[in-house]
Scaffold this motif. Structure first.
Motif, PDB file in Angstrom:
ATOM      1  N   ARG A 215       0.831  -1.216   0.012  1.00 28.00           N
ATOM      2  CA  ARG A 215       0.038   0.064   0.016  1.00 28.00           C
ATOM      3  C   ARG A 215       0.681   1.242  -0.115  1.00 28.00           C
ATOM      4  O   ARG A 215       1.603   1.480   0.918  1.00 28.00           O
ATOM      5  CB  ARG A 215      -1.097   0.099   1.353  1.00 28.00           C
ATOM      6  CG  ARG A 215      -1.810  -1.403   1.310  1.00 28.00           C
ATOM      7  CD  ARG A 215      -3.177  -0.896   2.011  1.00 28.00           C
ATOM      8  NE  ARG A 215      -2.626  -0.646   3.404  1.00 28.00           N
ATOM      9  CZ  ARG A 215      -2.763  -1.456   4.405  1.00 28.00           C
ATOM     10  NH1 ARG A 215      -2.828  -2.944   4.130  1.00 28.00           N
ATOM     11  NH2 ARG A 215      -2.556  -1.292   5.880  1.00 28.00           N
ATOM     12  N   GLN A 216       0.545   2.096  -1.173  1.00 28.60           N
ATOM     13  CA  GLN A 216       1.486   3.508  -0.922  1.00 28.60           C
ATOM     14  C   GLN A 216       0.623   4.391  -1.840  1.00 28.60           C
ATOM     15  O   GLN A 216      -0.431   3.838  -2.239  1.00 28.60           O
ATOM     16  CB  GLN A 216       2.656   3.319  -1.819  1.00 28.60           C
ATOM     17  CG  GLN A 216       2.624   2.638  -3.306  1.00 28.60           C
ATOM     18  CD  GLN A 216       4.178   2.355  -3.826  1.00 28.60           C
ATOM     19  OE1 GLN A 216       4.840   3.338  -3.994  1.00 28.60           O
ATOM     20  NE2 GLN A 216       4.785   1.483  -3.755  1.00 28.60           N
ATOM     21  N   THR A 217       0.958   5.814  -1.586  1.00 29.82           N
ATOM     22  CA  THR A 217       0.379   6.585  -2.548  1.00 29.82           C
ATOM     23  C   THR A 217       1.154   7.640  -2.935  1.00 29.82           C
ATOM     24  O   THR A 217       2.234   7.517  -2.840  1.00 29.82           O
ATOM     25  CB  THR A 217      -0.598   7.567  -1.530  1.00 29.82           C
ATOM     26  OG1 THR A 217       0.407   8.297  -0.523  1.00 29.82           O
ATOM     27  CG2 THR A 217      -1.485   6.637  -0.449  1.00 29.82           C
ATOM     28  N   ASP A 218       0.608   8.334  -3.732  1.00 27.12           N
ATOM     29  CA  ASP A 218       1.305   9.403  -4.721  1.00 27.12           C
ATOM     30  C   ASP A 218       1.986  10.580  -3.867  1.00 27.12           C
ATOM     31  O   ASP A 218       3.031  11.107  -4.181  1.00 27.12           O
ATOM     32  CB  ASP A 218       0.453   9.979  -5.522  1.00 27.12           C
ATOM     33  CG  ASP A 218      -0.063   9.168  -6.902  1.00 27.12           C
ATOM     34  OD1 ASP A 218       0.601   8.136  -7.286  1.00 27.12           O
ATOM     35  OD2 ASP A 218      -1.006   9.587  -7.565  1.00 27.12           O
ATOM     36  N   LEU A 219       1.241  10.772  -2.760  1.00 27.65           N
ATOM     37  CA  LEU A 219       1.621  11.918  -1.879  1.00 27.65           C
ATOM     38  C   LEU A 219       3.077  11.344  -1.004  1.00 27.65           C
ATOM     39  O   LEU A 219       3.960  11.938  -1.070  1.00 27.65           O
ATOM     40  CB  LEU A 219       0.717  12.218  -0.986  1.00 27.65           C
ATOM     41  CG  LEU A 219      -0.276  13.014  -1.472  1.00 27.65           C
ATOM     42  CD1 LEU A 219      -1.380  13.379  -0.559  1.00 27.65           C
ATOM     43  CD2 LEU A 219       0.284  14.618  -1.698  1.00 27.65           C
ATOM     44  N   LEU A 220       2.980  10.358  -0.342  1.00 26.58           N
ATOM     45  CA  LEU A 220       4.110   9.757   0.503  1.00 26.58           C
ATOM     46  C   LEU A 220       4.735   8.523  -0.252  1.00 26.58           C
ATOM     47  O   LEU A 220       5.949   8.165   0.328  1.00 26.58           O
ATOM     48  CB  LEU A 220       3.586   9.474   1.869  1.00 26.58           C
ATOM     49  CG  LEU A 220       2.945  10.554   2.605  1.00 26.58           C
ATOM     50  CD1 LEU A 220       2.402   9.984   4.246  1.00 26.58           C
ATOM     51  CD2 LEU A 220       4.205  11.630   2.810  1.00 26.58           C
ATOM     52  N   GLY A 221       4.258   7.975  -1.198  1.00 22.84           N
ATOM     53  CA  GLY A 221       5.081   6.752  -1.687  1.00 22.84           C
ATOM     54  C   GLY A 221       5.212   5.586  -0.833  1.00 22.84           C
ATOM     55  O   GLY A 221       4.112   5.524   0.060  1.00 22.84           O
ATOM     56  N   PRO A 222       5.858   4.659  -0.831  1.00 21.73           N
ATOM     57  CA  PRO A 222       5.869   3.440  -0.103  1.00 21.73           C
ATOM     58  C   PRO A 222       6.590   3.598   1.381  1.00 21.73           C
ATOM     59  O   PRO A 222       7.235   4.743   1.598  1.00 21.73           O
ATOM     60  CB  PRO A 222       6.855   2.735  -1.051  1.00 21.73           C
ATOM     61  CG  PRO A 222       7.727   3.339  -1.642  1.00 21.73           C
ATOM     62  CD  PRO A 222       7.201   4.640  -1.867  1.00 21.73           C
ATOM     63  N   VAL A 223       6.224   2.733   2.061  1.00 23.74           N
ATOM     64  CA  VAL A 223       6.900   2.996   3.410  1.00 23.74           C
ATOM     65  C   VAL A 223       8.445   2.733   3.151  1.00 23.74           C
ATOM     66  O   VAL A 223       8.723   1.686   2.152  1.00 23.74           O
ATOM     67  CB  VAL A 223       6.348   1.562   4.520  1.00 23.74           C
ATOM     68  CG1 VAL A 223       7.323   1.365   5.699  1.00 23.74           C
ATOM     69  CG2 VAL A 223       5.025   1.770   4.613  1.00 23.74           C
TER      70      VAL A 223
END
Length: 353
Positions: A215-223
């Protein structure tokens, strides 16, 4: 407000910043700075409150029918790094730049938010305002904002004055530090005996280096997980029975730190102990009215990889302040006077009807 009024606010903000630079305010040693700020607010006709080295003011006549906006910045600094060519505790103006420890992180945001609060506290606004100068931010200390928040009225949203070049940082990565221990069995290095704990640790270290949580997003990317310290062995001819290493985990808004901890423990063989799981990632919706106002003022929302007091706020928040994060914790740190002037005007336009 007229342009000349913004100029006066910025002038006062810069003067205050120079005074704060003169007062060393290392994390957990903010007493002098907190004393000065408390007296400064009293001189300006405000009624500051204080717990520890956290100082805050509430807008007079706050309405229970309005949401409350917290204006927050921290008063503590890191220790001066090597390489300073100027005295870090002497404010030095050179052209548009004001040099000094904490000028950029985050003195510029602090003095701008403070003077905007003073300018607007008597105005009829769509929301109630609280200004909070918090301590121990740089060390995520428990006597910082975490101690102050329970003393405040209910907060609905916060603007954090960290240096973002006045772009709204609408998401921020969290932090979890893991102490990991791989176990072996001691033996003589000259003989084929023992179980080398370093070798036992290698598969887990490789996993931390290469694993991607889905799970990742455009704002923060991956863990992001990074092994940053390692220690094993007592002397060259003894097979080590323990290998200890530290993992820096930067969480995104898709996972809580507790969830990540449980997932990690399922995948590795070593013992994993978190130092804390309280520094969570944060996010505010792009549709929030204050974010929309920041965008209308020319801002571009982004995700921030660096930690702030947002991690300890149980309500929506975003970072929005003068200066650049790239100058933080560097030698000859500075903030531009024009950046403070720009911040004062944008904060006022952000908060006014």
């Amino acid at each position: 407000m007229k342009t000349t009024h913004f100029d006066l606010l910025a002038r006062d903000a810069v003067s205050l910043l120079a005074e704060l630079i003169r007062r060393p305010s290392l994390s957990r040693e903010e007493n002098d700075c907190a004393d000065f700020l408390e007296n400064y607010l009293k001189e300006k006709g405000a009624s500051p409150k204080r717990i520890g080295n956290n100082v805050w003011c509430e807008q007079p006549g706050s309405s229970p029918n309005k949401e409350t906006v917290l204006l927050n910045a921290h008063i503590d600094t890191v220790k001066p790094v090597a390489g300073w060519q100027r005295d870090p505790f002497t404010p030095t103006q050179e052209g548009d730049r004001l040099f000094g420890l904490g000028s950029n992180d985050c003195g510029g945001g602090l003095v701008s938010l403070l003077h905007v609060f003073l300018a607007l506290r008597g105005e009829e606004l769509p929301w109630n305002l609280i200004f909070l100068a918090s301590a121990e931010e740089e060390v995520s200390g428990k006597n910082g904002i975490e101690k102050a928040l329970p003393c405040l009225p209910k907060v609905d949203v916060a603007i954090v004055g960290e240096p973002t070049e006045m772009q709204p940082a609408v998401a921020e990565k969290g932090l979890m530090v893991l102490d990991c221990t791989a176990h072996g069995k001691a033996g003589h290095a000259a003989r084929n005996e023992g179980v080398n704990a370093i070798y036992e640790a290698l598969p887990d270290i490789h996993w931390f280096r290469t694993h991607l949580f889905p799970r990742q997003t455009d704002l923060l990317g991956p863990v992001k997980m990074s092994v940053t310290q390692i220690q094993a062995g007592t002397q060259h001819n003894v097979v080590p029975d323990a290998c200890r290493f530290v993992v820096d985990v930067r969480s995104n808004e898709c996972y809580s730190n507790q969830e990540l901890l449980e997932l990690i423990r399922r995948e590795v063989r070593c013992d994993v102990e978190p130092r804390s799981t309280r520094l969570s990632s944060s996010r505010i919706e792009l549709t929030h009215p204050l974010v929309q106002r920041a965008v209308a003022l020319g801002g571009t929302p982004f995700g921030s990889p660096t930690l702030s007091d947002q991690a300890l706020m149980p309500f929506p928040s975003f970072k929005y302040g003068p200066g650049s994060s790239s100058r933080s914790h560097t030698a000859d740190e500075f903030v531009c006077l024009s950046e403070i002037r720009d911040a004062v005007e944008k904060y006022c336009k952000l908060l006014m009807p």
